[in-house]
Design a protein around this motif. Structure first.
Motif, PDB file in Angstrom:
ATOM      1  N   GLN A   1      47.656  62.817  40.314  1.00  0.00           N
ATOM      2  CA  GLN A   1      47.160  62.447  41.710  1.00  0.00           C
ATOM      3  C   GLN A   1      46.860  63.586  42.536  1.00  0.00           C
ATOM      4  N   ARG A   2      47.136  64.700  42.396  1.00  0.00           N
ATOM      5  CA  ARG A   2      47.061  65.945  43.086  1.00  0.00           C
ATOM      6  C   ARG A   2      45.433  66.389  42.605  1.00  0.00           C
ATOM      7  N   ALA A   3      45.443  66.283  41.232  1.00  0.00           N
ATOM      8  CA  ALA A   3      43.889  66.602  40.888  1.00  0.00           C
ATOM      9  C   ALA A   3      42.971  65.424  41.517  1.00  0.00           C
ATOM     10  N   ALA A   4      43.162  64.126  41.629  1.00  0.00           N
ATOM     11  CA  ALA A   4      42.398  63.220  42.318  1.00  0.00           C
ATOM     12  C   ALA A   4      41.953  63.781  43.684  1.00  0.00           C
ATOM     13  N   GLY A   5      43.231  64.365  44.344  1.00  0.00           N
ATOM     14  CA  GLY A   5      42.752  64.890  45.843  1.00  0.00           C
ATOM     15  C   GLY A   5      41.987  66.103  45.791  1.00  0.00           C
ATOM     16  N   ALA A   6      42.180  67.024  44.720  1.00  0.00           N
ATOM     17  CA  ALA A   6      41.233  68.034  44.644  1.00  0.00           C
ATOM     18  C   ALA A   6      39.726  67.677  44.479  1.00  0.00           C
TER      19      ALA A   6
END
Length: 588
Positions: free
Chosen positions: A309-314
């Motif tokens: 999820q954090r990677a999707a945001g990044a």
């Protein structure tokens, strides 16, 4: 899962695939190794069953030896496959992130300056470093863990059914309870992850801004206020991170509790079956092994989903940079080309312009002006009159909303910006110097220049003397933005750099306004050599520096109000006469 199908996640996956696809053969090999290692791990359950049933229960040394040999072979195969998978996945992660950083930087350096009016450079820097580092972590580790755990869950459930369907039904009954928190908390985790990354970027931006202007901060004793503001920014980042961590921790706790609860119930039922002889001890041992694999894999998936999820945001934030549109572009079909060296003739026809961030305020209004080849034209007028904006338009950092600018009779919009800008050399009031050696800075516009050409340009600019006095001469490394050099030294390096470029049109923007008398005298000696045989536009508030210009253009509130020589303008233009009276302390 919701994570896999949300619009932003699809955008993130699309961006990731764009950079991963060139290395799909390595990814294929890594996936093959992943499947092999997952298969070996799952087959180890059968090895445990053989060791228990044929080794321990039969008390046969030969059977035990055969079972242990098989188990060791599985271990060796698992170790080899893990090495291949780990190396290929980590290599791909590092390679992809390097490609992403290059692509983002290459895009950013071509974006028009107007983009940076509404976007903080330090925040962009954070995206280019912190967000790409997060992508590297996910591509190089977390994504592999997610895929491996997914395979283990699927394979483990299949083998659980094969080993004992009755016990497996207990585990399967708990699956909806496990999936529900993943779906519910996954949405919250992703939203909070984006907020967390934004707050972290703000922290980086504030640090870069404060430390980049440290002299001003300390000169005004602003440290207490900066400490207070920075502490507030850090606390906001911490609060966003705390909420994100709380959701992830709740998700992980629920999944582990539910999965291991199912294992506990299964152990009780299976133990009763062993006691009553319905299954063997080896079957129960294998079943427990598979159940633990499924449980821990589910736990890993729930943990890794937070990282994904954090990677999707990044990826979304990086994608925003890559999708930023460059307003200044070359025409699709180039119909006109400039000669190898232009004469320097320029024409501005009815120019109207307002900066995109302030569209309501016209900086230039119906301005028309012709500059002949080889002419020296001075631009004078009050601050904010639009003089520096003219340079921005000539270099095509912006396009005017009205009117047209021509060079050699060719409209600027019909030219590739790179072809246009090779015709200009710029010396600004505060010249930009970059971290590196003096010779690197002098060669900035002409990297192929020889040492002799570099030294010749420095001599003409009266920079050779102070360069030679430095410890390493032309190879002396400068601090960031030329830290350690005086204003006069920086200006002379800028003039030498412009000389080395040897462009036919010279733009001087307040080149001597901030200098002491001696430095100004040296630069005034260097300027004639720089201006010789070139079309020169000079912005100057000091009228003494432009009295000898071929013509002087007076600009006020974005309009051209008068053009003429120094004597003509004193006699005919009240604004110029007033400026001259103020500077020369004379009554006009």
């Amino acid at each position: 899962m919701v994570f896999a199908f949300s619009g932003d996640s699809r955008q993130a996956l699309s961006l990731a695939w764009r950079f991963i696809s060139p290395y799909r053969w390595r990814i294929g090999a890594a996936l093959l190794a992943l499947v092999v290692t997952a298969g070996i791990t799952l087959f180890m359950g059968q090895g445990i069953k053989l060791v228990v049933d044929q080794g321990f229960m039969t008390r046969s040394t030969e059977s035990l030896n055969e079972s242990i040999v098989l188990f060791v072979c599985l271990i060796l195969g698992l170790a080899g496959g893990t090495f291949v998978r780990s190396y290929l996945v980590s290599w791909t992660g590092e390679r992809v992130v390097a490609d992403v950083r290059k692509a983002v930087f290459n895009h950013l350096v071509d974006l028009h300056p107007g983009f940076y009016e509404s976007n903080r450079g330090s925040e962009i820097q954070s995206r280019l470093t912190a967000d790409t580092a997060l992508l590297q972590s996910v591509i190089g580790a977390s994504l592999s863990m997610f895929l491996r755990s997914s395979l283990m869950v699927i394979g483990g459930i299949v083998l659980l059914f094969i080993t004992n369907p009755r016990l497996t039904s207990i585990v399967v009954a708990f699956l909806p309870l496990v999936l529900a928190p993943i779906v519910i908390f996954g949405r919250r985790v992703r939203r909070l992850s984006r907020q967390n990354q934004d707050r972290v970027a703000e922290v980086g931006s504030y640090v870069a801004e404060a430390l980049g202007q440290i002299k001003t901060v300390q000169a005004y004793n602003h440290q207490p206020q900066d400490r207070e503001r920075f502490a507030g920014t850090v606390e906001q980042a911490f609060e966003a991170a705390r909420r994100h961590i709380l959701q992830r921790a709740l998700l992980f706790t629920l999944v582990i509790g539910l999965v291991l609860g199912a294992v506990a119930v299964m152990l009780w039922v299976g133990g009763m079956d062993v006691i009553h002889g319905r299954i063997t001890s080896g079957e129960l041992a294998a079943f427990v092994f598979y159940a633990l694999i499924v449980g821990t894999s589910f736990g890993t998936i729930s943990e890794v989903i937070g990282e994904l999820q954090r990677a999707a945001g990044a990826a979304q934030r990086i994608g925003e940079l890559l999708q930023a549109r460059n307003e200044i572009q070359a025409p699709l079909t180039v119909t006109d080309r400039l000669p190898a060296r232009v004469s320097g003739r320029l024409a501005l026809e009815n120019i109207g312009f307002a900066y995109p961030s302030r569209p309501e305020r016209k900086v230039l209004d119906a301005l028309s002006l012709t500059i002949e080849a080889g002419e020296t034209l001075a631009l004078v007028g009050p601050s904010g009159a639009g003089k520096s904006t003219l340079f921005d338009l000539l270099l095509r950092f912006y396009d005017p909303q009205h009117g047209e600018i021509r060079i050699e009779g060719v409209p600027l919009k019909q030219l590739d910006p790179h072809e246009l800008r090779r015709c200009f050399a710029l010396v600004s009031q505060n010249p930009a110097l970059f971290f590196g050696s003096i010779e690197d800075n002098l060669r900035y516009g002409r990297p192929q220049a020889s040492d002799e050409q570099v030294e010749a340009a420095a001599r003409i600019a009266h920079a050779h003397e102070f360069i030679q006095q430095m410890k390493n001469g032309y190879r002396t490394h400068l601090g960031e933005d030329g830290l350690g050099l005086s204003g006069g030294q920086r200006q002379r390096l800028a003039i030498a750099r412009a000389l080395l470029v040897d462009a036919p049109i010279l733009l001087l923007d307040e080149a001597t306004s901030a200098l002491d008398a001696q430095s100004e005298h040296l630069i005034q000696q260097a300027l004639p050599s720089l201006m010789k045989d070139r079309t020169t536009l000079v912005i100057a508030h000091r009228l003494a520096t432009v009295q000898n210009a071929d013509r002087i253009a007076v600009i006020d509130q974005g309009r051209l109000v008068a053009v003429g020589t120094h004597r003509q303008l004193i006699a005919s233009n009240p604004l110029y006469a007033r400026l001259a009276a103020l500077q020369f302390n004379a009554e006009v």
